[in-house]
Design a protein around this motif. Structure first.
Motif, PDB file in Angstrom:
ATOM      1  N   UNK A   1       0.690 -22.317 -12.945  1.00 46.38           N
ATOM      2  CA  UNK A   1      -0.117 -22.794 -14.057  1.00 46.38           C
ATOM      3  C   UNK A   1       0.716 -23.013 -15.316  1.00 46.38           C
ATOM      4  N   UNK A   2       1.816 -22.278 -15.465  1.00 44.71           N
ATOM      5  CA  UNK A   2       2.646 -22.380 -16.667  1.00 44.71           C
ATOM      6  C   UNK A   2       3.779 -23.385 -16.468  1.00 44.71           C
ATOM      7  N   UNK A   3       4.527 -23.248 -15.390  1.00 42.86           N
ATOM      8  CA  UNK A   3       5.727 -24.060 -15.199  1.00 42.86           C
ATOM      9  C   UNK A   3       5.558 -25.211 -14.225  1.00 42.86           C
ATOM     10  N   UNK A   4       4.436 -25.226 -13.481  1.00 44.06           N
ATOM     11  CA  UNK A   4       4.264 -26.281 -12.494  1.00 44.06           C
ATOM     12  C   UNK A   4       5.236 -26.112 -11.335  1.00 44.06           C
ATOM     13  N   UNK A   5       5.321 -27.136 -10.444  1.00 42.61           N
ATOM     14  CA  UNK A   5       4.564 -28.401 -10.499  1.00 42.61           C
ATOM     15  C   UNK A   5       3.118 -28.203 -10.092  1.00 42.61           C
ATOM     16  N   UNK A   6       2.245 -29.089 -10.569  1.00 43.20           N
ATOM     17  CA  UNK A   6       0.836 -29.007 -10.238  1.00 43.20           C
ATOM     18  C   UNK A   6       0.316 -30.409  -9.934  1.00 43.20           C
ATOM     19  N   UNK A   7      -0.352 -30.582  -8.800  1.00 44.70           N
ATOM     20  CA  UNK A   7      -0.872 -31.917  -8.459  1.00 44.70           C
ATOM     21  C   UNK A   7      -1.863 -32.418  -9.514  1.00 44.70           C
ATOM     22  N   UNK A   9      -5.001 -33.415 -11.307  1.00 45.59           N
ATOM     23  CA  UNK A   9      -6.386 -32.992 -11.148  1.00 45.59           C
ATOM     24  C   UNK A   9      -6.557 -31.497 -11.013  1.00 45.59           C
ATOM     25  N   UNK A  10      -5.442 -30.750 -10.969  1.00 47.47           N
ATOM     26  CA  UNK A  10      -5.501 -29.298 -10.836  1.00 47.47           C
ATOM     27  C   UNK A  10      -4.789 -28.612 -11.986  1.00 47.47           C
ATOM     28  N   UNK A  11      -5.367 -27.496 -12.433  1.00 50.49           N
ATOM     29  CA  UNK A  11      -4.717 -26.645 -13.430  1.00 50.49           C
ATOM     30  C   UNK A  11      -4.029 -25.454 -12.778  1.00 50.49           C
ATOM     31  N   UNK A  12      -4.504 -25.046 -11.623  1.00 57.83           N
ATOM     32  CA  UNK A  12      -3.910 -23.901 -10.939  1.00 57.83           C
ATOM     33  C   UNK A  12      -4.432 -23.788  -9.525  1.00 57.83           C
ATOM     34  N   UNK A  13      -3.654 -23.145  -8.653  1.00 57.14           N
ATOM     35  CA  UNK A  13      -4.067 -22.895  -7.270  1.00 57.14           C
ATOM     36  C   UNK A  13      -3.692 -21.480  -6.880  1.00 57.14           C
ATOM     37  N   UNK A  31      -8.652 -23.610  -5.905  1.00 54.08           N
ATOM     38  CA  UNK A  31      -8.019 -24.256  -7.055  1.00 54.08           C
ATOM     39  C   UNK A  31      -8.951 -24.340  -8.243  1.00 54.08           C
ATOM     40  N   UNK A  32      -8.341 -24.416  -9.422  1.00 56.90           N
ATOM     41  CA  UNK A  32      -9.082 -24.586 -10.669  1.00 56.90           C
ATOM     42  C   UNK A  32      -8.788 -25.996 -11.164  1.00 56.90           C
ATOM     43  N   UNK A  33      -9.821 -26.834 -11.182  1.00 61.52           N
ATOM     44  CA  UNK A  33      -9.623 -28.251 -11.454  1.00 61.52           C
ATOM     45  C   UNK A  33      -9.548 -28.526 -12.949  1.00 61.52           C
ATOM     46  N   UNK A  34      -9.065 -29.734 -13.284  1.00 59.35           N
ATOM     47  CA  UNK A  34      -9.048 -30.148 -14.687  1.00 59.35           C
ATOM     48  C   UNK A  34     -10.462 -30.356 -15.222  1.00 59.35           C
ATOM     49  N   UNK A  35     -11.452 -30.356 -14.336  1.00 63.98           N
ATOM     50  CA  UNK A  35     -12.856 -30.369 -14.753  1.00 63.98           C
ATOM     51  C   UNK A  35     -13.411 -28.974 -14.917  1.00 63.98           C
ATOM     52  N   UNK A  36     -12.502 -27.952 -14.862  1.00 65.86           N
ATOM     53  CA  UNK A  36     -12.863 -26.544 -15.064  1.00 65.86           C
ATOM     54  C   UNK A  36     -13.858 -26.062 -14.010  1.00 65.86           C
ATOM     55  N   UNK A  62      -7.107 -42.510  -3.754  1.00 67.11           N
ATOM     56  CA  UNK A  62      -6.266 -43.671  -4.010  1.00 67.11           C
ATOM     57  C   UNK A  62      -5.629 -43.680  -5.376  1.00 67.11           C
ATOM     58  N   UNK A  63      -6.139 -42.861  -6.304  1.00 71.12           N
ATOM     59  CA  UNK A  63      -5.557 -42.754  -7.638  1.00 71.12           C
ATOM     60  C   UNK A  63      -4.631 -41.554  -7.761  1.00 71.12           C
ATOM     61  N   UNK A  64      -4.308 -40.952  -6.614  1.00 68.85           N
ATOM     62  CA  UNK A  64      -3.397 -39.808  -6.541  1.00 68.85           C
ATOM     63  C   UNK A  64      -3.958 -38.569  -7.225  1.00 68.85           C
ATOM     64  N   UNK A  65      -5.274 -38.473  -7.309  1.00 64.59           N
ATOM     65  CA  UNK A  65      -5.927 -37.262  -7.805  1.00 64.59           C
ATOM     66  C   UNK A  65      -6.395 -36.440  -6.610  1.00 64.59           C
ATOM     67  N   UNK A  66      -6.244 -35.117  -6.723  1.00 63.07           N
ATOM     68  CA  UNK A  66      -6.615 -34.245  -5.608  1.00 63.07           C
ATOM     69  C   UNK A  66      -8.101 -34.377  -5.290  1.00 63.07           C
ATOM     70  N   UNK A  67      -8.425 -34.200  -4.026  1.00 63.45           N
ATOM     71  CA  UNK A  67      -9.814 -34.229  -3.592  1.00 63.45           C
ATOM     72  C   UNK A  67     -10.175 -32.878  -2.985  1.00 63.45           C
ATOM     73  N   UNK A  68     -11.341 -32.374  -3.350  1.00 61.91           N
ATOM     74  CA  UNK A  68     -11.809 -31.091  -2.837  1.00 61.91           C
ATOM     75  C   UNK A  68     -12.295 -31.240  -1.401  1.00 61.91           C
TER      76      UNK A  68
END
Length: 333
Positions: A1-7, A9-13, A31-36, A62-68
């Protein structure tokens, strides 16, 4: 969450759960998404990757955002506040593949007002489907159940899980009890719970896998999320048994695998590890890869923000604690 890398759409896994599925290593994650939102995700090992170092490719659009793995629960669902700690079980007999998980019903993540139960996703017609009701719920004085780890053995589903009064908050000491139950269909009529590890041992969760000489279980204590003083020693332990028994007496005495309280512990897991997963790349070897969620040794967000800016580094999103997912290579002999 601090140093990455992070895909994207995600803030942490965290909460890794690793399996070889259809000839390919697969990692399920919370995972904790950028949508909280707390959601469940899948990653697969790249064709030229290794269990220890990856790279892992998280499912994306297709936009390279993670999918749940599945849609969010309904607003009035028992798990409406989030899903985490996946535990995959392959198809068995007339039952298809499943993923058991922890669901949170309350807006509070921790403290006396927090409440967790255990649910399941079932794989049908090419997608994961959430059941509308939990498969296991807590009862007072241990009203929360979480951290499931499930296998199918001897014709039954066997689940290890944690029971506690509530998830501990700032200033609280851990009160965890590992239990084990069986069910013929893995959904109903669970056996009365056996205590696998009582609160004096402090184990938060576990994982197991078949090795060369039998079954190996890794046990983790809950990490010191809130930086509480005089917290019990953290790390990982391992035990062995000829069979994946629900009876603790059939397992060996715990041996320490990792001590995260020593001074040279990497910063990303210096407050402890939990959520282990265990994989043997070669089933005829006792060389294993252990996956863990680590809690970073970090100050509160305002101080961390200033520290990062001083080093010309991007500050992380404000959070009460910071997690990472990492691996250890070990010889379990």
């Amino acid at each position: 969450m601090v140093d990455g890398p992070m895909p994207r759409g995600l803030l942490g896994v965290g909460d890794p759960d690793v399996h070889r599925i259809d000839g390919r290593w697969t990692l399920f994650l919370g995972g904790f998404s950028t949508g909280f939102r707390n959601r469940l995700y899948r990653a697969r090992l790249s064709d030229d990757g290794s269990l220890a170092t990856g790279p892992w490719i998280v499912d994306h659009d297709g936009k390279n955002r993670v999918t749940a793995l599945t849609a969010d629960p309904p607003r009035d669902g028992w798990d409406a506040a989030g899903m985490h700690t996946p535990s995959y079980v392959p198809a068995s007999g007339r039952h298809g593949p499943r993923i058991y998980y922890t669901g949170r019903a309350t807006s509070k993540h921790y403290g006396p007002k927090s409440r967790y139960s255990i649910g399941v996703l079932e794989y049908r017609d090419g997608s994961w489907h959430r059941r509308n009701e939990p498969v296991l719920q807590g009862e007072a004085p241990r009203a929360s159940v979480l951290e499931p780890f499930v296998i199918h053995t001897d014709g039954r589903y066997r689940m290890w899980y944690q029971a506690n009064p509530h998830e501990i908050g700032p200033g609280e000491q851990p009160d965890y009890e590992l239990r084990c139950v069986d069910s013929e269909d893995g959904l109903t009529d669970w056996s009365p719970p056996r205590v696998f590890a009582d609160s004096s041992e402090g184990f938060f969760d576990n994982a197991l896998a078949r090795g060369r000489d039998g079954w190996v279980m890794v046990l983790a204590r809950g990490s010191n999320l809130h930086g509480v003083r005089d917290f019990p020693g953290q790390g990982l332990w391992w035990i062995t048994a000829p069979h994946p028994s629900a009876d603790r007496g059939d397992w060996s005495e715990p041996r320490r695998l990792l001590d995260t309280d020593v001074s040279d512990t990497p910063n990303w897991c210096a407050r402890g590890t939990y959520g282990p997963a265990l994989a043997f790349a070669d089933p005829e070897s006792m060389h294993a890869t252990v996956y863990v969620t680590g809690t970073r040794a970090a100050p509160r967000w305002p101080q961390l923000f200033l520290q990062r800016l001083a080093r010309f580094r991007r500050p992380p999103v404000p959070a009460p604690f910071y997690l990472a997912t990492g691996t250890l290579e070990v010889d379990l002999t």
